[in-house]
Design a protein around this motif. Structure first.
Motif, PDB file in Angstrom:
ATOM      1  N   LEU A  61       0.422  -1.019   0.071  1.00 31.62           N
ATOM      2  CA  LEU A  61       0.163  -0.162  -0.142  1.00 31.62           C
ATOM      3  C   LEU A  61       1.038   1.342   0.165  1.00 31.62           C
ATOM      4  O   LEU A  61       0.778   1.995  -0.329  1.00 31.62           O
ATOM      5  N   CYS A  62       2.044   1.072   0.320  1.00 31.04           N
ATOM      6  CA  CYS A  62       2.682   2.175   0.735  1.00 31.04           C
ATOM      7  C   CYS A  62       3.391   2.751  -0.339  1.00 31.04           C
ATOM      8  O   CYS A  62       3.351   4.092  -1.147  1.00 31.04           O
ATOM      9  N   GLN A  63       3.441   1.615  -1.345  1.00 35.01           N
ATOM     10  CA  GLN A  63       3.824   1.812  -2.857  1.00 35.01           C
ATOM     11  C   GLN A  63       3.264   2.260  -3.598  1.00 35.01           C
ATOM     12  O   GLN A  63       3.688   3.622  -4.546  1.00 35.01           O
ATOM     13  N   TYR A  64       2.059   2.099  -3.821  1.00 35.81           N
ATOM     14  CA  TYR A  64       0.954   2.818  -3.970  1.00 35.81           C
ATOM     15  C   TYR A  64       0.194   3.289  -3.666  1.00 35.81           C
ATOM     16  O   TYR A  64       0.210   4.890  -4.865  1.00 35.81           O
ATOM     17  N   ALA A  65       0.673   4.173  -2.729  1.00 30.49           N
ATOM     18  CA  ALA A  65       0.374   5.676  -2.624  1.00 30.49           C
ATOM     19  C   ALA A  65       1.360   6.508  -2.686  1.00 30.49           C
ATOM     20  O   ALA A  65       1.513   7.973  -3.107  1.00 30.49           O
ATOM     21  N   ARG A  66       2.524   6.125  -2.722  1.00 26.09           N
ATOM     22  CA  ARG A  66       4.053   6.961  -3.930  1.00 26.09           C
ATOM     23  C   ARG A  66       3.775   7.417  -5.140  1.00 26.09           C
ATOM     24  O   ARG A  66       4.636   7.456  -5.987  1.00 26.09           O
ATOM     25  N   ASP A  67       2.835   5.652  -5.953  1.00 26.87           N
ATOM     26  CA  ASP A  67       2.651   5.758  -7.368  1.00 26.87           C
ATOM     27  C   ASP A  67       1.568   6.820  -7.548  1.00 26.87           C
ATOM     28  O   ASP A  67       0.825   6.653  -7.106  1.00 26.87           O
ATOM     29  N   PRO A  68       2.370   7.946  -8.657  1.00 32.84           N
ATOM     30  CA  PRO A  68       1.272   8.989  -9.275  1.00 32.84           C
ATOM     31  C   PRO A  68       0.189   8.395  -9.106  1.00 32.84           C
ATOM     32  O   PRO A  68      -0.893   9.068  -9.481  1.00 32.84           O
ATOM     33  N   SER A  69      -0.049   7.191 -10.298  1.00 30.68           N
ATOM     34  CA  SER A  69      -1.069   6.928 -10.659  1.00 30.68           C
ATOM     35  C   SER A  69      -2.098   6.185  -9.638  1.00 30.68           C
ATOM     36  O   SER A  69      -3.568   6.358 -10.566  1.00 30.68           O
ATOM     37  N   TYR A  70      -1.674   5.346  -8.697  1.00 30.41           N
ATOM     38  CA  TYR A  70      -2.869   5.553  -7.433  1.00 30.41           C
ATOM     39  C   TYR A  70      -2.417   6.422  -6.635  1.00 30.41           C
ATOM     40  O   TYR A  70      -3.282   6.185  -5.018  1.00 30.41           O
ATOM     41  N   ARG A  71      -1.979   6.781  -6.734  1.00 28.13           N
ATOM     42  CA  ARG A  71      -2.069   8.121  -4.530  1.00 28.13           C
ATOM     43  C   ARG A  71      -2.443   8.361  -4.044  1.00 28.13           C
ATOM     44  O   ARG A  71      -3.584   8.520  -3.653  1.00 28.13           O
ATOM     45  N   GLY A  72      -4.250   8.969  -5.365  1.00 27.81           N
ATOM     46  CA  GLY A  72      -5.768  10.074  -5.095  1.00 27.81           C
ATOM     47  C   GLY A  72      -6.227   8.576  -4.804  1.00 27.81           C
ATOM     48  O   GLY A  72      -7.219   8.738  -3.529  1.00 27.81           O
ATOM     49  N   TYR A  73      -6.188   7.283  -4.899  1.00 26.51           N
ATOM     50  CA  TYR A  73      -7.155   6.457  -4.407  1.00 26.51           C
ATOM     51  C   TYR A  73      -6.698   5.671  -3.248  1.00 26.51           C
ATOM     52  O   TYR A  73      -7.685   5.828  -2.240  1.00 26.51           O
ATOM     53  N   VAL A  74      -5.263   5.743  -2.925  1.00 25.68           N
ATOM     54  CA  VAL A  74      -4.986   4.984  -2.102  1.00 25.68           C
ATOM     55  C   VAL A  74      -5.021   5.947  -0.630  1.00 25.68           C
ATOM     56  O   VAL A  74      -5.047   5.231   0.488  1.00 25.68           O
ATOM     57  N   ASN A  75      -4.806   7.052  -0.349  1.00 25.71           N
ATOM     58  CA  ASN A  75      -5.059   8.233  -0.160  1.00 25.71           C
ATOM     59  C   ASN A  75      -5.923   8.991   0.285  1.00 25.71           C
ATOM     60  O   ASN A  75      -6.543   9.636   1.130  1.00 25.71           O
ATOM     61  N   SER A  76      -7.526   8.768  -0.437  1.00 30.65           N
ATOM     62  CA  SER A  76      -8.622   9.200  -0.424  1.00 30.65           C
ATOM     63  C   SER A  76      -9.773   8.874   1.011  1.00 30.65           C
ATOM     64  O   SER A  76      -9.031   7.485   1.795  1.00 30.65           O
ATOM     65  N   PRO A  77     -10.155   9.429   1.934  1.00 31.15           N
ATOM     66  CA  PRO A  77     -10.833   9.013   2.755  1.00 31.15           C
ATOM     67  C   PRO A  77     -11.493   8.015   2.793  1.00 31.15           C
ATOM     68  O   PRO A  77     -11.357   7.092   3.412  1.00 31.15           O
ATOM     69  N   ALA A  78     -12.233   7.484   0.789  1.00 32.18           N
ATOM     70  CA  ALA A  78     -12.955   5.831   1.023  1.00 32.18           C
ATOM     71  C   ALA A  78     -12.141   4.888   0.979  1.00 32.18           C
ATOM     72  O   ALA A  78     -12.223   4.140   1.634  1.00 32.18           O
ATOM     73  N   ALA A  79     -10.616   5.077   0.666  1.00 35.02           N
ATOM     74  CA  ALA A  79      -9.881   3.918   1.193  1.00 35.02           C
ATOM     75  C   ALA A  79      -9.597   3.572   2.862  1.00 35.02           C
ATOM     76  O   ALA A  79      -9.256   2.885   3.034  1.00 35.02           O
TER      77      ALA A  79
END
Length: 93
Positions: A61-79
């Motif tokens: 998940l931290c790897q995804y949070a650093r990836d610009p393609s997935y960052r917005g999704y991983v860090n979203s309140p819904a996630a």
């Protein structure tokens, strides 16, 4: 959120499909989180299948949070709500 949301969903689906093609090559696979798409992207219900995949991909998940393609999704309140509903600790990257 009209056309922009639809475009973002299309991009995510495309990324998931591309990631699925290389599933065996990479230990971290964002496409594995597809059972969580409704919960992460739209704040929908968190399913047991989603929790299974979140737990399996937890170390990624931290790897995804650093990836610009997935960052917005991983860090979203819904996630964050989905992770909390599955009993995962708060993401600390």
């Amino acid at each position: 959120m009209g056309m922009g949301s639809k475009a973002a969903v299309s991009v995510l689906v495309l990324c998931a499909l591309l990631a699925a093609q290389t599933m065996d090559a990479a230990p971290c696979n964002p496409a594995a989180l597809s059972p969580c798409a409704g919960a992460i992207m739209f704040g929908g219900a968190v399913t047991p299948g989603c929790c299974v995949q979140l737990r399996a991909q937890q170390r990624c998940l931290c790897q995804y949070a650093r990836d610009p393609s997935y960052r917005g999704y991983v860090n979203s309140p819904a996630a964050q709500n989905a992770a909390r509903a599955c009993g995962l600790p708060k993401l600390k990257c």
